[in-house]
Every structure is written in structure tokens, then in C-alpha cells.
Design an enzyme around this catalytic site. Sequence first.
Site, PDB file in Angstrom:
ATOM      1  N   GLU A  63       1.163  -1.718   4.663  1.00  0.00           N
ATOM      2  CA  GLU A  63       0.263  -0.910   5.495  1.00  0.00           C
ATOM      3  C   GLU A  63       0.526   0.581   5.314  1.00  0.00           C
ATOM      4  OE1 GLU A  63      -2.429  -1.591   7.273  1.00  0.00           O
ATOM      5  OE2 GLU A  63      -2.287  -3.644   6.587  1.00  0.00           O
ATOM      6  N   GLY A 107       1.733   9.395  -4.147  1.00  0.00           N
ATOM      7  CA  GLY A 107       1.249  10.533  -3.354  1.00  0.00           C
ATOM      8  C   GLY A 107       1.617  10.420  -1.879  1.00  0.00           C
ATOM      9  N   GLU A 205      -7.152 -12.383  12.376  1.00  0.00           N
ATOM     10  CA  GLU A 205      -8.363 -12.670  11.600  1.00  0.00           C
ATOM     11  C   GLU A 205      -9.397 -11.552  11.772  1.00  0.00           C
ATOM     12  OE1 GLU A 205      -6.781 -14.708  13.573  1.00  0.00           O
ATOM     13  OE2 GLU A 205      -6.190 -16.405  12.327  1.00  0.00           O
ATOM     14  N   CYS A 228     -24.610  -8.994   4.943  1.00  0.00           N
ATOM     15  CA  CYS A 228     -23.632  -8.714   6.011  1.00  0.00           C
ATOM     16  C   CYS A 228     -23.794  -9.682   7.176  1.00  0.00           C
ATOM     17  CB  CYS A 228     -23.821  -7.274   6.487  1.00  0.00           C
ATOM     18  SG  CYS A 228     -22.681  -6.828   7.807  1.00  0.00           S
ATOM     19  N   CYS A 234     -26.473  -5.178  14.052  1.00  0.00           N
ATOM     20  CA  CYS A 234     -26.006  -3.825  13.719  1.00  0.00           C
ATOM     21  C   CYS A 234     -27.066  -2.773  14.047  1.00  0.00           C
ATOM     22  CB  CYS A 234     -25.650  -3.776  12.235  1.00  0.00           C
ATOM     23  SG  CYS A 234     -25.217  -2.133  11.665  1.00  0.00           S
TER      24      CYS A 234
END
Length: 378
Positions: A63, A107, A205, A228, A234
Site C-alpha cells: 500500500e 520515487g 471486498e 460498469c 451513477c
Amino acid sequence: MGRRAREARLRKDGDPIPRDGRGETRDAAVPAAAMPLLAWFDPSRRPMPWRETRDPYRIWVSEIMLQQTTVAAVIPFYERFIAAFPAVAVLAASPPDAVMKLWEGLGYYSRARNLHEAAKIVIGRHGGELPSTAAELAALPGIGLSTAGAIASLAFGRDEPVLDGNVRRVVARLLGMRRDLARPASLRALWDASRELILPGKGRETALALMDLGNLVCTPRGPRCRECPLESVCRAHRDGMAEEIPLKVRRKPLPHHDIVVAVIEDAKGRILIGRRPDAGLLGGLWAFPGGKREMGETLEAALAREIEGDLGIGIAVGGKIGAVRHAYTHYRVTLHAYRCRPTRAIPRASLDAKWIAPSRLGEYALPRSNRKIADLLA
Ligand code: SF4
């Protein structure tokens, strides 16, 4: 309606999301999206080495590496890092130079310094076990709220929200958010929505599904709304605004600086490198000495002034090795590298300064821009 007209309408209309009595953003699209999002999630869709483990340390490392960096770029760094530091105790006990060397090229080096620092805290204060709550995780160096949520949900199965760049875009589109996402009110609404998307016991999940959706379907440009799972709920898609959200906030162009760099060679053919202070940009990395050219200075005069000021020695500036360009988050630079010879006493080697054969440059962690100069030397 064209793009410009839609953007003008967005700015005029402002944010259409209804607000509840506490001034927080509420939208029916969010609970309606939770089920289709989970139904769409397929753990085999994007295999990644850190998804095949529940080891909190490995998930933590991944992460941190994934902040500002793509999955494809992270994988080889992650594998080398885990091979060298397979457990938090090994990382904590390793010298800083070894950690920086394995981070070279990735970086944002403060991530490596903070990870190393946090590993020592995990050993010293948490008995070698990474804490499991987002609040405790966020108290460790280098772990922001979203990274804390990701570790808590992915490693410990907690119902904690995430809000990295990809998730922020997906949720903003889901809400049809028509304002600068960086505003505190926007961020509050996005966090609320990200939390509300989690069905009980499904934090892991949900986090993975949102990350995958942002990477594969709800991409920055050309979102594939037809594929999607959130298409029917949406707001951005409903309003034909998927491409315009997040709103593009005009930022000033990045300033540019000319940096002069000395490759100082002694009578034995060795060159001088210095270790940058831990605090600050590129801290803990090794670099050639130099500095910024001031207004009206020639590159050669700037270099002589910088070396005199930093190292207290005079130099004869010789031929130019080359120039390399590099962009940081807040500015761009061109590094101009010159061969130089000391004209007075040479600086002694110390913990933060070394005279080395040019062939040994590969042993030291250099910033990417300095590595390009080393490549020119080779
Ligand atoms: Fe993104 Fe389109 Fe899906 Fe909305 S419908 S979340 S804009 S891909």
C-alpha cells in the site's frame, strides 16, 4: 451539449446532491451501488502478489508503494523489497542505506524513510505486530487515512473505508459531485459515501472492488460506463458528465529551476558524492554536490558559488557532461552536470561524504536525476 457548455453548466449549477440536516451529503445512489459493486468484484480479475497474502506487513509495504505509483511499476520493487526484508523485524533492523537502495527508482523517497521509521515503532511499541485499527495505523509515520483504511480492511477484514485517487474519482462520479474534490466539504462527503458503500463484514471486498473499478472501468479518461456495474445508479453517467467529473481545477504551471551539479574528481580519479539530510526532499539519498542557479548567473559561476558555500572548497569547472530534465510534484528541474577539479584542499570523507570510484556508483541509492548523470558518466 459540448464539453465547454457542460462544464459551464456544472459550475453554474454547483453540487446537485441533496444534503441532510447536519449539512452532510446524502445520496440514494450510494446504498443502491453497494450490491452491484460486490456482485461485480472478481478476486481473480487482477492478480497481484500482495493480494495472495493476508500478511499485514506485506499488505502495508504494497500500500505504501502503491501511493502515487501504478501496479505494474510497483510489482518488481515489491518483490525485491520483500525478498530482502521478509518481515517487519528484518526491515526495522536494516541500515537506512539498504532500504533506500531498494527504493531507488520508485520515487517519493519519504515513503521509504517513513516505512523504515514505522517498522521500528511497530517493533518498539507494538510488540512487532502491526496494529489492526485504522486509527492506530494512521498514527504511524507515512500512513494516511486512506492507506490506514486499506490496511485495516485488506489485512484485518475491518469495515473501514478507503479513498485513494481512483476510489475518489469513482465515488465522485457515483455522486455526480460537481465541485473541487480537494475541498474539505467534498472530502467529507466522499469519505461518508465510501463508508456507506460497505455492506457489513464486506470491507475487504468493497475496498478491492472500488480499486479495481477505478483502474479497469471508471478510468480517468474514457470511462466504460456500458460495462460498469454502477451504470444504472451513477449520477455522472445519468447526467452525461462522466468525463467531466472530477472537475478539472486549473492549476498554475509548475515552476522550472536550473540546477548545477559538480562531478568533482580527485587526483586518483575518485568522485565525490554526499548524503542528503534525512529531512527534506530526497532525504537519505546520495547525490552529486551542487545547487540552484540564481537569476543572472552563468551556470559555471553558480556551480563555483554553490560548491564554495556548501563544501568550502574552490573548484575549476571543466567540460559539461550533459543536462537531464526531471519533474517533481511542485516544480521541474534541468540538471546541468560538469566535470570539476578541486583547486584547494579537498573535503574529507565522512559519514555524509564519500570519495568513490565511478564504477561504484551503482552501490549507492541515487535520485533518478542523479542516476541519469551517473549513466552519462558511464
Ligand atoms: Fe464511472 Fe461510468 Fe461507472 Fe459511473 S457508470 S461509476 S462514471 S464507469
